[in-house]
Design an enzyme around this catalytic site. Structure first.
Site, mmCIF file in Angstrom:
data_model
loop_
_atom_site.group_PDB
_atom_site.id
_atom_site.type_symbol
_atom_site.label_atom_id
_atom_site.label_comp_id
_atom_site.label_asym_id
_atom_site.label_seq_id
_atom_site.Cartn_x
_atom_site.Cartn_y
_atom_site.Cartn_z
ATOM 1 N NE ARG A 72 -4.183 1.709 0.937
ATOM 2 C CZ ARG A 72 -5.155 2.021 0.086
ATOM 3 N NH1 ARG A 72 -5.135 1.611 -1.160
ATOM 4 N NH2 ARG A 72 -6.194 2.729 0.494
ATOM 5 N N GLY A 120 -13.246 -1.865 -7.042
ATOM 6 C CA GLY A 120 -14.536 -1.196 -6.857
ATOM 7 C C GLY A 120 -14.705 -0.386 -5.585
ATOM 8 C CG ASP A 122 -8.725 4.968 -0.466
ATOM 9 O OD1 ASP A 122 -9.861 5.351 -0.781
ATOM 10 O OD2 ASP A 122 -8.164 4.002 -1.004
ATOM 11 C CB THR A 149 -5.873 0.405 -6.052
ATOM 12 O OG1 THR A 149 -6.756 1.479 -6.340
ATOM 13 C CG2 THR A 149 -5.147 0.699 -4.759
ATOM 14 C CB SER A 186 -7.158 -0.375 1.459
ATOM 15 O OG SER A 186 -7.524 -1.031 0.283
ATOM 16 C CB SER A 187 -12.498 -1.316 0.380
ATOM 17 O OG SER A 187 -13.004 -0.225 1.089
ATOM 18 C CB THR A 195 -9.136 -1.022 -7.331
ATOM 19 O OG1 THR A 195 -9.028 0.178 -6.580
ATOM 20 C CG2 THR A 195 -8.399 -2.145 -6.604
HETATM 21 N N1 GLY Z 1 -8.448 2.821 -3.336
HETATM 22 C C1 GLY Z 1 -9.447 1.893 -3.046
HETATM 23 C C2 GLY Z 1 -9.131 1.074 -1.846
HETATM 24 O O1 GLY Z 1 -7.968 0.849 -1.538
HETATM 25 O O2 GLY Z 1 -10.039 0.672 -1.160
#
Ligand code: GLY
Length: 555
Positions: free
Chosen positions: A93, A459, A409, A385, A438-439, A367
Site C-alpha cells: 500500500r 470497486g 482514502d 490500485t 483500504s477496502s 482498482t
Molecule cells: N483505493 C481503493 C481502496 O484501496 O479501497
C-alpha cells in the site's frame, strides 16, 4: 495472430508436460485476469515453469501498461499468497508523504477543498508497487526478475490494441475532467488511445526497463526518482527523494479465520476488507441459523445482507486504520459474542434506523484484481490500485506512469465522505508515513489446507460486497466460476441512508419488495471479480464477462 499462435504453442507444450507431470502430482493451473494481455502473459509464465508469484509479478507489470485505469507502477496493493502450504500477506500500500499532515486538504475555515485529495499531484501517496513486486520476487520468485518485467516492456514499446472498454473509460474520464474544470495532463497522454489503434508508451517502456535492470532502485532511486521528484516539485506535489528512498512494502500475517469449515485467508488492516468480509459472512450465518434457506438475490436475502452492511460500515468508520499507527481491535470485531450482539436487532420485516447504528465496540470506482493458481497448488490473490479510475489523472512526464490519488482514502476530515461515500475519523486521519485505509480484499479459501477458491475484486467500498457475495455464490449457492462472477450483486454501506446499489438482473418483484421495506434502489455496476474455484483435480476460472477480463485454465 502471431501472438495467438505463440500462446497456443505454449499452451500445447504445457498440456503435454502437464500430462507427463501428473505423475509428479502436478495439477491444473489457472489465471483469472482483468484483461487478455495480463492473462496471456501470466499463463505463459506458468507454462514456462514459473510459480504463481512469478506469474503475479509479470501480470502486475503488464497491467501497468494495458490497464491504465488501475494497473500500475505508480500505486499500490495487497497480495495474499498461499505457497507450499504456508500463508503470507504482502502489503505494498502507498504511504502518506513525509510532508503530509492531518489538515492538508482543508481551507482556512477547516472545510474540505473540493477535489484536492482526489486529482492532481498533491493527491498521490508514495507508490508501493515496485518495491512490493521486488520483495515478492526476492522471497518467492523462481524465474529471473528481468524475464518477468520484459513482457510489459515489450508491450509498452511495441504497443497494444486498445479495447473498446478502455476507449470508453478514457473518454468518460476526459469528459468529466473537462466538465469539472480539473487541470491534469491525462488527456494529453491518453486521448489518442482509441478503439482498435496500436497504443505505444515509450516513456513507460523506459521506466520499466530501468526497473528490469535495477530492481527497486530502478524506480525509487536514480533516473526515475529524479524525473518523479522534479515533476512533483514543479506541479505542487510533495513526494520527495526521501519518500521514495525510504518506502518499503511490509510482510504481514494474513487475516485468518474459519467460516463453515473453510480457512479464510484475507487482507488484514490497513485493509478494512478482510475484517468486513469475515464479519459479513459470519453475521449472515448467525442470522440464517435455524431459518429456511433463502433464494439467491431474493428481497429478504438482499435485506439481511444490507442490514449487516450497515453494522460493518459503522465499525469500519470508527475502528479501522493503519495498524502501525492505530490499535485496530481485530480480535474483538470478529468475536462470535460481539457479532451475535450486532445482529440481535435485525428483523426480516423492517429496516433498522440508520442514525441508531453506531460502532458496536465500546469505543470507478476502480482498482483491479487478479487470481492465480499454479500447477503445484500455490495461489496468489492480488488486488492493486491507483484509487479512482486513472488515479490522480496525472502522468509523470518523462517517466510515463500514472500517479495514484490514494490520499483520498484517508479521512481528510472526520465525518466527511470520500469519493466512495465512506466516512472515517481518527483511526484513518492523515499522518506522514501512514497507510490510508483500504477496502481491497484479496481472499483465498482453504479446505483441508488445500486451495478451494481464490477471489477478489476492484470497486472502492463495493469491493467488500463483491468479494463476500462471490464467496456466498460458490459456497452457499453452488455456482460455477462463470455464474458466480456474473450473478447480479448489490451493496449497502450505512450511508447514504437505506440506499442499495445493485446490478441489473434483480427481479422486479424483489425490487418492489425492497422498496416496500423503505429502501431506495439505484442501478450501478461494481468492479469485475476474478475468481478461480478448485473442484477436485479441476480448476474453474472466470473473469466477469462484460468488460475485458480473460481467464485461462492450463490443462
Ligand atoms: N483505493 C481503493 C481502496 O484501496 O479501497
Amino acid at each position: 495472430m502471431i501472438k495467438k499462435f505463440l500462446l497456443s504453442f505454449v499452451l500445447l507444450a504445457y498440456t503435454l508436460t502437464s500430462t507427463a507431470s501428473n505423475l509428479n502430482n502436478e495439477q491444473q493451473a489457472a489465471v483469472a485476469m482483468p484483461d487478455s494481455y495480463s492473462a496471456d502473459v501470466s499463463a505463459k509464465i506458468l507454462a514456462q515453469g514459473g510459480n504463481a508469484i512469478d506469474a503475479a509479478i509479470a501480470a502486475q507489470f503488464v497491467l501497468a501498461v494495458t490497464l491504465p485505469e488501475a494497473g500500475n507502477v505508480g500505486g499500490g496493493g495487497f497480495m495474499v499468497i498461499y505457497k507450499d502450504n504456508k500463508a503470507d500477506f504482502l502489503d505494498y500500500r502507498e504511504v502518506a508523504p513525509l510532508k503530509a499532515h492531518r489538515d492538508m486538504y482543508l481551507d482556512k475555515n477547516g472545510d474540505v477543498i473540493p477535489n484536492l485529495s482526489l486529482y492532481g499531484a498533491l493527491s498521490a501517496g508514495v507508490p508501493g508497487t515496485v518495491d512490493g513486486m521486488w520483495q515478492a520476487h526476492q522471497k518467492y520468485g523462481s524465474l529471473p526478475w528481468k524475464s518477468l518485467v520484459t513482457p510489459a516492456i515489450e508491450i509498452a514499446k511495441n504497443g497494444f490494441i486498445v479495447h473498446k472498454n478502455l476507449e470508453e473509460n478514457i473518454t468518460r474520464r476526459i469528459n468529466s475532467f473537462e466538465k469539472e474544470g480539473i487541470k491534469v495532463n491525462f488527456a494529453k497522454h491518453f486521448a489518442s488511445a482509441t478503439e482498435g489503434t496500436n497504443f505505444k508508451q515509450a516513456n513507460l517502456a523506459n521506466t520499466l526497463q530501468r526497473i528490469a535492470d535495477h530492481g527497486r532502485a530502478g524506480f525509487y532511486r536514480g533516473e526515475t526518482a529524479k524525473i518523479f521528484t522534479d515533476f512533483m516539485a514543479k506541479h505542487g506535489g510533495i513526494i520527495g527523494y526521501d519518500d521514495l528512498n525510504n518506502y518499503r512494502a511490509t510482510w504481514r500475517k494474513p487475516l485468518e479465520n474459519t467460516w463453515r469449515g473453510y480457512r479464510v485467508l484475507t487482507a488484514p488492516p490497513p485493509s478494512s476488507g478482510g475484517i468486513a468480509i469475515l464479519q459479513w459472512l459470519k453475521m449472515y450465518d448467525l442470522l440464517s441459523n435455524n431459518k429456511p434457506a433463502l433464494a439467491h438475490n431474493s428481497a429478504t436475502y438482499i435485506h439481511r445482507l444490507s442490514e449487516i452492511g450497515k453494522r460493518v460500515f459503522a465499525d469500519r468508520a470508527e475502528y479501522l486504520g493503519d495498524p502501525d499507527f492505530f490499535d485496530v481491535p481485530v480480535k474483538q470485531l470478529l468475536e462470535n459474542s460481539y457479532l451475535k450482539e450486532r445482529v440481535a436487532d435485525i428483523s426480516d420485516d423492517s429496516i433498522s434506523n440508520t442514525g441508531a447504528i453506531k460502532p458496536g465496540l465500546k469505543e470507478s470506482p476502480d482498482t483491479t484484481h487478479f487470481s492465480i493458481i499454479d500447477k503445484w497448488g500455490n495461489a496468489v490473490s492480488n488486488t492493486t490500485t491507483i484509487n479512482y479510475t486513472f488515479g490522480s489523472g496525472v502522468i509523470v512526464e518523462g517517466a510515463g506512469f500514472i500517479l495514484n490519488d490514494e490520499m483520498d482514502d484517508f479521512s481528510v476530515k472526520a465525518g466527511v465522505a470520500n469519493v466512495y461515500g465512506a466516512v472515517g475519523g481518527d483511526a484513518n486521519a492523515i499522518q506522514a508515513n501512514k497507510r490510508m485505509l483500504s477496502s481491497m480484499s484479496p481472499t483465498i479459501l482453504l479446505k483441508d489446507d488445500k486451495v478451494k477458491l481464490v477471489t477478489g475484486s476492484p470497486g472502492g467500498t463495493t469491493i467488500i460486497s463483491s468479494v463476500y457475495q462471490s464467496i456466498l455464490n460458490v459456497i452457499e449457492f453452488d455456482m460455477s466460476a462463470e455464474q458466480a462472477v456474473n450473478a447480479p450483486r448489490f451493496h449497502h454501506q450505512l450511508l447514504p441512508k437505506d440506499a442499495i446499489e445493485h446490478y441489473p438482473g434483480i427481479t422486479k418483484a424483489n425490487i418492489a419488495a425492497l422498496k416496500k421495506l423503505g429502501y431506495t434502489l439505484s442501478r450501478r455496476k461494481f468492479g469485475s471479480v476474478q475468481l478461480i474455484i478448485v473442484d477436485g483435480d479441476n480448476l474453474d476460472a472466470a473473469a466477469e464477462s462484460d468488460r475485458r477480463g480473460k481467464s485461462i485454465v492450463l490443462k
